[in-house]
Scaffold this active site. Structure first.
Site, PDB file in Angstrom:
ATOM      1  N   LYS A  92      97.025 -77.993  19.355  1.00 13.16           N
ATOM      2  CA  LYS A  92      95.897 -77.069  19.167  1.00 13.16           C
ATOM      3  C   LYS A  92      94.575 -77.816  19.350  1.00 13.16           C
ATOM      4  O   LYS A  92      93.638 -77.301  19.971  1.00 13.16           O
ATOM      5  CB  LYS A  92      95.953 -76.435  17.762  1.00 13.16           C
ATOM      6  CG  LYS A  92      97.069 -75.394  17.633  1.00 13.16           C
ATOM      7  CD  LYS A  92      97.292 -74.948  16.201  1.00 13.16           C
ATOM      8  CE  LYS A  92      98.540 -74.097  16.105  1.00 13.16           C
ATOM      9  NZ  LYS A  92      98.977 -73.787  14.733  1.00 13.16           N
ATOM     10  N   GLN A  98      98.279 -73.740   8.446  1.00 11.36           N
ATOM     11  CA  GLN A  98      99.497 -74.171   9.143  1.00 11.36           C
ATOM     12  C   GLN A  98     100.708 -74.001   8.217  1.00 11.36           C
ATOM     13  O   GLN A  98     100.709 -74.478   7.086  1.00 11.36           O
ATOM     14  CB  GLN A  98      99.331 -75.650   9.554  1.00 11.36           C
ATOM     15  CG  GLN A  98     100.407 -76.157  10.481  1.00 11.36           C
ATOM     16  CD  GLN A  98     100.341 -75.555  11.883  1.00 11.36           C
ATOM     17  OE1 GLN A  98      99.268 -75.390  12.456  1.00 11.36           O
ATOM     18  NE2 GLN A  98     101.494 -75.209  12.425  1.00 11.36           N
ATOM     19  N   ASP A 147      95.372 -65.905  13.095  1.00 11.90           N
ATOM     20  CA  ASP A 147      96.841 -65.857  13.162  1.00 11.90           C
ATOM     21  C   ASP A 147      97.373 -64.452  12.856  1.00 11.90           C
ATOM     22  O   ASP A 147      98.551 -64.177  13.067  1.00 11.90           O
ATOM     23  CB  ASP A 147      97.444 -66.847  12.146  1.00 11.90           C
ATOM     24  CG  ASP A 147      97.961 -68.121  12.806  1.00 11.90           C
ATOM     25  OD1 ASP A 147      98.037 -68.146  14.054  1.00 11.90           O
ATOM     26  OD2 ASP A 147      98.290 -69.078  12.072  1.00 11.90           O
TER      27      ASP A 147
END
Ligand code: NDP
Length: 272
Positions: free
Chosen positions: A47, A91, A114
């Site tokens: 990322k 995460q 997300d």
């Protein structure tokens, strides 16, 4: 035909870079990591690289494995209030002592790139999507890039996680596919998957989908990624399914690169 996610994602990243270069505000993405999970480290590095390439500022907030939940929530709150941060993701996986739902709910829905905050999950469920999870978004974009018709077709999704299977099923439904979701309790998987015009598999069992699972001419999307002897393997036995599928994604180089590209796109949109 092989659906080449790597090339499609490259083109998308170039377009994003171009668009960001003309924006007044540089998009900022916060990545919150708890602990030092090896797979998470790899994903975060990917990322970071992708963000740098397109001009997104990635800020990594790395907390100790033992961090108390309240401290994690306080850090998320700070990022919610930070004007330089437009997108934020936590995460996963998180350590066992942390309540994942509470943490995901703490991310401002307007920064939730997300799409895991229940507000955004709900908006997708009622057919008004705002931020959606990157992997199923990437699957849909790949299907569109290859001009795969979706409306009225039988789509079978194997796997029902909140990250991939369920949101993908919702997105296919929103595009008017007839959707069936399979999981570990599904009886006679072959009988169900055989009816699929579009078969998407997100399980994490390398090679579980064999030629007997697939109808001739089906479109097969393999989301699975498992490391086997140092190589990445998908859930589909590629060599035996490829000859009967009309379209198929490889692993690696299929859905994986699309996932990162969609995260960049959502971050750019959040900044806009
Ligand atoms: P989860 O482990 O959360 O979910 C797996 C799903 O598979 C569950 O719904 C489970 O059913 C189902 N399942 C397990 N065994 C079977 C079986 N024998 N038959 C049918 N269904 C079964 O995984 P994720 O959704 O997070 O990830 C799935 C795969 O996709 C993994 O390999 C992961 O690494 C990969 N992945 C790839 C990404 C990418 O960018 N390409 C991004 C995210 C994930 P049940 O609910 O009943 O337990």
């Amino acid at each position: 035909m092989i659906m080449d996610g790597k090339s499609v994602a490259k083109k998308i990243r170039q377009d994003i870079k171009q668009e960001i270069s003309g924006m007044k505000v540089k998009p900022g993405l916060a990545v919150v990591q708890v602990g030092d999970n090896a797979a998470s480290n790899v994903y975060i590095r990917l990322k970071e690289k992708a963000c740098k390439e397109v001009g997104i500022d990635l800020r990594l907030v790395k907390l100790q494995e033992s961090v108390p939940e309240e401290r994690l929530l306080a850090d998320i709150e700070k990022l919610n209030d930070d004007d330089r941060i437009h997108g934020m993701l936590v995460q996963l996986p998180l350590p066992k002592h942390i309540n994942v739902e509470r943490v995901l709910s703490a991310v401002d829905p307007d920064k939730d790139v997300d799409g895991f905050n229940p507000v955004n999950v709900g908006l997708l469920a009622v057919g008004e999507p705002r931020f959606v999870p990157a992997t199923p978004k990437g699957v849909m974009r790949l299907l569109d890039e290859y001009k795969i018709p979706i409306e009225g077709r039988n789509a079978v999704v194997v796997g029902r996680s909140n990250i991939v299977g369920k949101p993908l099923a919702a997105m296919l439904l929103a595009r008017h596919a007839t959707v069936t979701i399979c999981h570990s309790r599904t009886k006679d998987l072959v009988e169900v998957t055989k009816r699929a015009d579009i078969l998407a598999v997100a399980v994490g069992r390398p090679g579980m989908i064999k030629k007997e699972h697939v109808k001739k001419g089906a479109v097969v999307v393999d989301v699975g990624i498992t490391e086997v002897d140092g190589n990445l393997k998908g859930d589909v036995a590629f060599d035996e399914v490829e000859p009967i599928a009309s379209h198929i994604t490889p692993v690696p180089g299929g859905v994986g690169p699309m996932t990162i590209a969609m995260l960049l796109e959502s971050t750019k949109e959040a900044a806009k």
